[in-house]
Design an enzyme around this catalytic site. Structure first.
Site, PDB file in Angstrom:
ATOM      1  N   TYR A 197       0.837  -1.202   0.000  1.00 53.03           N
ATOM      2  CA  TYR A 197       0.000   0.000   0.000  1.00 53.03           C
ATOM      3  C   TYR A 197       0.873   1.254   0.000  1.00 53.03           C
ATOM      4  O   TYR A 197       0.564   2.230  -0.681  1.00 53.03           O
ATOM      5  CB  TYR A 197      -0.939   0.005   1.212  1.00 53.03           C
ATOM      6  CG  TYR A 197      -1.978  -1.087   1.144  1.00 53.03           C
ATOM      7  CD1 TYR A 197      -3.169  -0.900   0.452  1.00 53.03           C
ATOM      8  CD2 TYR A 197      -1.770  -2.310   1.770  1.00 53.03           C
ATOM      9  CE1 TYR A 197      -4.122  -1.898   0.376  1.00 53.03           C
ATOM     10  CE2 TYR A 197      -2.718  -3.324   1.706  1.00 53.03           C
ATOM     11  CZ  TYR A 197      -3.892  -3.109   1.014  1.00 53.03           C
ATOM     12  OH  TYR A 197      -4.832  -4.106   0.932  1.00 53.03           O
ATOM     13  N   GLU A 255      -1.348 -16.375 -10.449  1.00 48.67           N
ATOM     14  CA  GLU A 255      -0.409 -15.516 -11.165  1.00 48.67           C
ATOM     15  C   GLU A 255       1.054 -15.856 -10.856  1.00 48.67           C
ATOM     16  O   GLU A 255       1.959 -15.261 -11.428  1.00 48.67           O
ATOM     17  CB  GLU A 255      -0.684 -14.050 -10.818  1.00 48.67           C
ATOM     18  CG  GLU A 255      -2.019 -13.566 -11.329  1.00 48.67           C
ATOM     19  CD  GLU A 255      -2.250 -12.094 -11.066  1.00 48.67           C
ATOM     20  OE1 GLU A 255      -1.335 -11.386 -10.596  1.00 48.67           O
ATOM     21  OE2 GLU A 255      -3.368 -11.618 -11.354  1.00 48.67           O
ATOM     22  N   ASN A 278     -12.475  -0.547  -5.141  1.00 47.10           N
ATOM     23  CA  ASN A 278     -12.335  -0.886  -6.558  1.00 47.10           C
ATOM     24  C   ASN A 278     -13.580  -1.641  -7.036  1.00 47.10           C
ATOM     25  O   ASN A 278     -13.877  -2.719  -6.543  1.00 47.10           O
ATOM     26  CB  ASN A 278     -11.078  -1.746  -6.743  1.00 47.10           C
ATOM     27  CG  ASN A 278     -10.958  -2.336  -8.123  1.00 47.10           C
ATOM     28  OD1 ASN A 278     -11.530  -1.832  -9.081  1.00 47.10           O
ATOM     29  ND2 ASN A 278     -10.205  -3.416  -8.224  1.00 47.10           N
ATOM     30  N   CYS A 313      -6.599  -5.185  -7.717  1.00 50.25           N
ATOM     31  CA  CYS A 313      -6.391  -4.779  -6.330  1.00 50.25           C
ATOM     32  C   CYS A 313      -5.864  -5.932  -5.481  1.00 50.25           C
ATOM     33  O   CYS A 313      -5.282  -5.700  -4.420  1.00 50.25           O
ATOM     34  CB  CYS A 313      -7.680  -4.213  -5.746  1.00 50.25           C
ATOM     35  SG  CYS A 313      -9.110  -5.281  -5.899  1.00 50.25           S
ATOM     36  N   HIS A 314      -6.012  -7.161  -5.963  1.00 52.28           N
ATOM     37  CA  HIS A 314      -5.491  -8.317  -5.225  1.00 52.28           C
ATOM     38  C   HIS A 314      -3.965  -8.332  -5.188  1.00 52.28           C
ATOM     39  O   HIS A 314      -3.374  -9.016  -4.364  1.00 52.28           O
ATOM     40  CB  HIS A 314      -6.016  -9.630  -5.835  1.00 52.28           C
ATOM     41  CG  HIS A 314      -5.641  -9.837  -7.272  1.00 52.28           C
ATOM     42  ND1 HIS A 314      -6.369  -9.281  -8.308  1.00 52.28           N
ATOM     43  CD2 HIS A 314      -4.622 -10.521  -7.843  1.00 52.28           C
ATOM     44  CE1 HIS A 314      -5.807  -9.631  -9.457  1.00 52.28           C
ATOM     45  NE2 HIS A 314      -4.743 -10.377  -9.195  1.00 52.28           N
TER      46      HIS A 314
END
Length: 158
Positions: A95, A153, A118, A126-127
């Site tokens: 963040y 990912e 979001n 946002c993850h």
């Protein structure tokens, strides 16, 4: 506005778009039932491409979405969401790093709030935002879903 439900490995998703682009991609949450507005209409083919790209993403065949996006939010939220789009697939940032990227290093909490607001989950990633210490913190879809997305990912080891 057109809307459509779509099955995913995360559970059902709700997508909504108008002529400007995709405005919502929401996950099913027990605490917040979906609200379909009275003026919304079921999509015919309008959301087919978004669903196709989501299926490719979940199958590990897509790393970047190519869709017109039209999230509704404040100027600050839009800044944060644009910065989220710049986080590469398979990478994470904190963040505080995100706050620095938008030129507001003191706005870490506000960045966290905008991140949580979001409206286009997964596609606006946002993850990919984690705690400074590498911990999985705060995700509107729940931490198990955040973990699943980051594992998909390759940003986390299963």
């Amino acid at each position: 506005m057109h809307y459509r439900y779509h099955d995913s490995p995360l559970g059902p998703l709700l997508l909504a778009a108008d002529d400007n682009g995709l405005q919502l991609l929401l996950m099913e949450l027990d605490s917040r039932p979906w609200r379909i507005e009275s003026h919304w209409q079921p999509a015919e083919r309008q959301l087919d491409e978004a669903c196709r790209q989501l299926d490719q993403y979940f199958a590990g065949q897509r790393r970047q979405f190519e869709l017109r996006l039209a999230p509704q939010g404040t100027v600050f939220q839009q800044q944060v969401w644009q910065a989220l789009l710049a986080i590469p697939y398979g990478r994470t940032c904190s963040y505080s790093e995100l706050a620095e990227r938008i030129g507001k290093p003191q706005a870490v909490r506000a960045v966290g709030t905008a991140n949580g607001a979001n409206p286009i989950a997964i596609i606006v990633p946002c993850h990919r935002v984690i705690g400074r210490d590498g911990s999985l913190t705060g995700y509107a879809g729940g931490l198990p879903r955040k973990q699943l997305l980051l594992e998909l990912e390759g940003a986390l080891q299963a």
